[in-house]
Enzyme design. Structure first.
Site, mmCIF file in Angstrom:
data_model
loop_
_atom_site.group_PDB
_atom_site.id
_atom_site.type_symbol
_atom_site.label_atom_id
_atom_site.label_comp_id
_atom_site.label_asym_id
_atom_site.label_seq_id
_atom_site.Cartn_x
_atom_site.Cartn_y
_atom_site.Cartn_z
ATOM 1 N N GLU A 33 6.701 4.145 -6.096
ATOM 2 C CA GLU A 33 5.591 3.187 -6.113
ATOM 3 C C GLU A 33 5.881 2.136 -7.184
ATOM 4 O O GLU A 33 6.085 2.459 -8.361
ATOM 5 C CB GLU A 33 4.270 3.890 -6.428
ATOM 6 C CG GLU A 33 3.729 4.743 -5.290
ATOM 7 C CD GLU A 33 2.959 3.918 -4.237
ATOM 8 O OE1 GLU A 33 2.829 2.686 -4.403
ATOM 9 O OE2 GLU A 33 2.501 4.532 -3.252
ATOM 10 N N HIS B 263 7.776 0.830 2.875
ATOM 11 C CA HIS B 263 6.724 1.574 3.571
ATOM 12 C C HIS B 263 6.391 0.891 4.898
ATOM 13 O O HIS B 263 6.159 1.554 5.913
ATOM 14 C CB HIS B 263 5.493 1.656 2.670
ATOM 15 C CG HIS B 263 4.507 2.710 3.074
ATOM 16 N ND1 HIS B 263 3.284 2.855 2.468
ATOM 17 C CD2 HIS B 263 4.566 3.667 4.040
ATOM 18 C CE1 HIS B 263 2.630 3.866 3.038
ATOM 19 N NE2 HIS B 263 3.375 4.368 3.990
ATOM 20 N N ASP C 121 3.630 -3.007 2.546
ATOM 21 C CA ASP C 121 4.346 -2.926 1.274
ATOM 22 C C ASP C 121 5.800 -2.454 1.434
ATOM 23 O O ASP C 121 6.109 -1.782 2.419
ATOM 24 C CB ASP C 121 3.598 -1.986 0.307
ATOM 25 C CG ASP C 121 3.412 -0.559 0.819
ATOM 26 O OD1 ASP C 121 3.045 -0.387 1.999
ATOM 27 O OD2 ASP C 121 3.650 0.379 0.032
HETATM 28 ZN ZN LIG Z 1 2.967 2.327 0.493
#
Ligand SMILES: [Zn+2]
Length: 247
Positions: free
Chosen positions: A98, A140, A150
């Protein structure tokens, strides 16, 4: 993973999350995300909250700090419903990173150099420990194009490729004709088959439908970032063909 260093220059800050379970195979994919929240602190808190039931292996802050939430040998919960090359449980085979950024909802902005360098350092380390082909370093949106955007069209995939991670092709000198919504026929079928071969969930039909446009937008966010409109212009088609030649 022993020690506290993931790659050459990455210092890890442990911030364990309870949100993981067991793997069934070694990871051979990396999925990059943006956090899509107003602050990195809020994102890390959510990824560690047992009620949220989401997590990632790492969080990379904008200043380059790297937090480790889940050990690489465990299955973190970052990708959700997903697909790549027939794999529908991408969490089971991937390491999730992330990357702190407010995202399209809260003020999407450029990823700072320190942050990108930290992601590259993480990838250096991950790929020294696990067999991850360049074609399986993904966003993603690539594995969930109908739900996710994203890390998006500002993420410097080209810079990553220059550092040795992931696939990249340069623009074509003489791109061909465009295909777009409403088009049908063998050309559309061949184009969809190319998306499938790369890895997308694009069952060829010969009809350029909304599902095709959605996948093309995901492709463009990764490999044709100047234009994210779901239309397979000549440049988009040329880049897909170029990527397939690298596989
Ligand atoms: Zn994501």
């Amino acid at each position: 993973m022993a020690g506290t260093r993931a790659g050459a220059d990455v210092r890890l800050i442990d911030a364990p999350s309870p949100n993981f379970d067991a793997r069934r195979a070694p990871p051979d994919m990396v999925i990059l995300h943006y956090t899509g929240m107003q602050t990195g602190e809020a994102a890390i808190a959510r990824l560690r909250d047992p009620q949220a039931r989401v997590s990632s292996h790492y969080v990379v802050e904008e200043d380059g700090r790297v937090f480790r939430l889940v050990p690489e040998e465990r299955r973190a919960w970052h990708a959700g419903k997903s697909f790549w090359k027939g794999e529908t449980d991408c969490n089971a085979v991937s390491i999730g990173i992330e990357i702190v950024n407010p995202g399209h909802e809260w003020g999407y902005r450029a990823f700072p150099d320190d942050q990108v360098e930290a992601v590259i350092g993480l990838l250096d380390g991950i790929r020294s420990r696990w067999e991850v082909p360049d074609g399986r370093i993904l966003g993603h949106a690539d594995v969930a194009p109908d739900r996710k955007e994203d890390p998006g069209e500002l993420f410097p995939w080209k810079r990553l490729a220059e550092a040795g991670h992931g696939l990249w092709v340069e623009p074509d000198a003489a791109p061909g004709a465009a295909l777009g919504p409403g088009d049908e026929g063998p050309g559309v079928f061949i184009f969809q088959a190319g998306l499938t071969k790369l890895g997308y969930d694009s069952a060829p039909s010969g009809q350029y439908d909304e599902a095709t446009a959605t996948i093309v937008r995901a492709f463009q966010r990764h490999w044709r970032q100047e234009t994210v409109d779901g239309v397979a212009d000549g440049e988009t088609r040329a880049r897909l063909m170029g990527l397939l030649r690298l596989l």
